[in-house]
Scaffold this motif. Structure first.
Motif, PDB file in Angstrom:
ATOM      1  N   UNK A  80      48.266  33.994  40.995  1.00 32.15           N
ATOM      2  CA  UNK A  80      47.428  32.835  41.092  1.00 32.15           C
ATOM      3  C   UNK A  80      45.845  33.220  41.242  1.00 32.15           C
ATOM      4  N   UNK A  81      45.631  34.405  41.320  1.00 31.86           N
ATOM      5  CA  UNK A  81      44.290  34.947  41.603  1.00 31.86           C
ATOM      6  C   UNK A  81      43.489  34.962  40.364  1.00 31.86           C
ATOM      7  N   UNK A  82      42.056  34.177  40.401  1.00 27.78           N
ATOM      8  CA  UNK A  82      41.289  34.382  39.346  1.00 27.78           C
ATOM      9  C   UNK A  82      41.090  35.460  38.910  1.00 27.78           C
ATOM     10  N   UNK A  83      41.238  35.993  37.696  1.00 23.56           N
ATOM     11  CA  UNK A  83      40.726  37.184  37.296  1.00 23.56           C
ATOM     12  C   UNK A  83      39.759  37.199  36.157  1.00 23.56           C
ATOM     13  N   UNK A  84      39.274  36.174  35.674  1.00 23.53           N
ATOM     14  CA  UNK A  84      38.107  36.018  34.860  1.00 23.53           C
ATOM     15  C   UNK A  84      38.339  34.675  34.290  1.00 23.53           C
TER      16      UNK A  84
END
Length: 511
Positions: free
Chosen positions: A500-504
């Protein structure tokens, strides 16, 4: 009766004949004996006469032969004396021949020459070629003060003068306070004569022989000394050469001992360092470290090589490195080719498949470097190999993933741009390139805001999207290569990983 008478008469006749013959014989014998006696008397007189003449002639001959006899006698005496001189010289020469050490040679020689010359004093000075001085080496009978004298310069004093002239000198007037004195049972005495003999080999002065005698020196003594001095010169030269050889031998032994000790220390250090390096090399288990000879024979096979390849060091040391290549590479002589490239370029790098003992293949990252000797000649090679099969598999997976992603991206009807959280372009599809007329390399790694006319607007929109995790739409102008700008519709939203972490951000562009 008549016949008997005849026989008697015949006997008488025969007897008469015999009587006459006997009388004739006796007469002849008497006459012959008388003549013989006369002959004997005559011969005896002749013999006596001859004997008298011989005596006279013998006396005359003796008178004539006496001077010759005397001359021969003198010659015999001279020859005997000369032979005796030769014997003395030969005996002293033997002394020189059997002594190789200078001190022993001089001591024994001085004793012999003193005996031959009826001397009571003897000394020898050696000429030092380096200092050009005379140094006393042996002395018999002289004052102990002689040993306390300084070395003599050439030309200094009696000894130095003889060294300078190189001529034998006999001195009869010896000063009372001379050092050439000796205390004997008859009191303090000094020699009648001193003789100083320069010892010369060729043109080189070897030393000075000094002798002293209470009887004096004759021509015979001078002849002996002249005869022996050439032998003495050779003996001294050989003895000094022997001394130098001994000194050099001792020095060489000393140096060899030092070098040997250094070698032993160095060898111990090399052994310790080798053991340390072997321990270090064997402690590296993630890398296969293999050393080979120039023709590929394995000399080192570390623990990492055992783990990666499956072969023990006992199995591989002494074998050819080509065993570690695939069958196809062995047939093509790849190992030899790799070594040639490494020797030419200083190293050889490659990625390729290698074989394990089990037959399983692994993907290897290999570097081959030459090993040089002190003359910069190649004597072998080091092979450092890492099993990167897992990395290769990951790369393949990523490549497959990228291909899959590209297929997805190309499946969109709109242009697609993938950027990271910093706004740097990571990828795009061909539809974007069709809109802007740029190439893929023009965009990769560039800041996405540079693609648009209003950079500030794009930056603010991206910040809002990543901060609020929302999807937004807006219209703006995108830069077209060589044509200015084009009005497009933009839609953008965040891209997250499995956690769930924003990567782009993914940006969709539509004309």
């Amino acid at each position: 009766m008549g016949s008997i008478a005849i026989n008697v008469n015949m006997l008488d006749i025969i007897a008469l004949c015999l009587l006459v013959a006997a009388m004739v014989y006796l007469y002849v014998a008497y006459r012959f004996k008388k003549e013989i006696k006369k002959g004997i008397i005559r011969i005896s007189k002749e013999i006596d006469k001859i004997a008298d003449d011989k005596q006279v002639r013998s006396n005359d001959a003796n008178k004539n032969l006496n001077p010759v006899y005397n001359a021969l006698k003198k010659l015999e005496v001279a020859i005997n004396k000369k032979n005796k001189t030769k014997e003395m010289i030969f005996e002293m020469a033997q002394t020189l021949a059997v002594n190789i050490e200078l001190k022993n040679l001089l001591n024994e020689f001085i004793n012999k020459v003193m005996e031959a010359s009826l001397s009571q004093w003897g000394a020898f000075y050696i000429h030092n070629d380096v200092t050009n001085k005379l140094e006393i080496k042996s002395s018999i009978g002289f004052s102990k003060n002689l040993y306390n004298e300084f070395d003599i310069d050439i030309g200094e004093g009696l000894v130095g003068q003889v060294a300078q002239t190189k001529k034998i000198k006999i001195i009869s007037d010896i000063p009372d306070d001379s050092i050439y004195l000796s205390r004997t049972f008859i009191g303090k005495i000094k020699p009648k004569d001193l003789i100083l003999v320069p010892i010369i080999t060729g043109e080189k002065l070897d030393g000075i022989l000094v002798l002293g005698s209470i009887y004096g020196y004759s021509d015979d003594h001078v002849i002996i000394l002249k005869g022996i001095r050439s032998y003495l010169g050779i003996g001294i030269t050989n003895a000094m050469a022997y001394e130098r050889t001994q000194m050099l031998s001792k020095e060489l032994k000393f140096q060899n001992d030092i070098i040997q000790n250094m070698n032993n220390d160095l060898e111990n250090k090399v052994i310790e360092r080798t053991e340390f390096l072997n321990n270090v090399i064997n402690s590296i288990k993630d890398y296969s470290i293999i050393s080979t000879s120039k023709n590929g024979i394995i000399t080192t096979w570390n623990r990492g090589a055992e783990i990666i390849n499956g072969y023990s060091s006992d199995e591989m040391i002494g074998k050819n490195i080509s065993m570690n290549y695939s069958e196809r590479d062995r047939e093509n002589g790849k190992a030899v080719k790799d070594f040639k490239i490494a020797e030419k370029n200083g190293e050889y790098l490659e990625y390729g498949w290698r074989n394990k003992k089990s037959g399983e293949r692994y993907f290897a990252d290999t570097i081959i470097t030459p090993i040089y000797d002190n003359n910069k000649q190649v004597i072998g090679f080091t092979n450092i190999i890492k099993d990167i099969t897992s990395i290769k598999s990951m790369e393949q997976a990523l490549m497959n993933e990228k291909l899959f992603k590209n297929k997805i991206m190309e499946s969109f009807e709109r242009a697609v741009i993938l950027i990271d959280t910093a706004g740097i372009i990571q990828d795009m599809n061909d539809k974007l390139l069709q809109i802007t007329n740029y190439q893929r390399f023009d965009y990769l790694g560039k800041y996405v805001a540079k693609l648009f006319e209003n950079e500030y607007e794009i930056e603010e929109k991206l910040k809002m999207i990543m901060k609020e995790d929302i999807r937004i739409n807006w219209n703006t102008n995108i830069i077209i290569k060589d044509y200015g700008t084009r009005y497009v519709s933009i839609e953008a939203e965040t891209v997250k990983d499995n956690e769930g972490f924003v990567k782009g951000v993914v940006v969709f562009v539509r004309e």
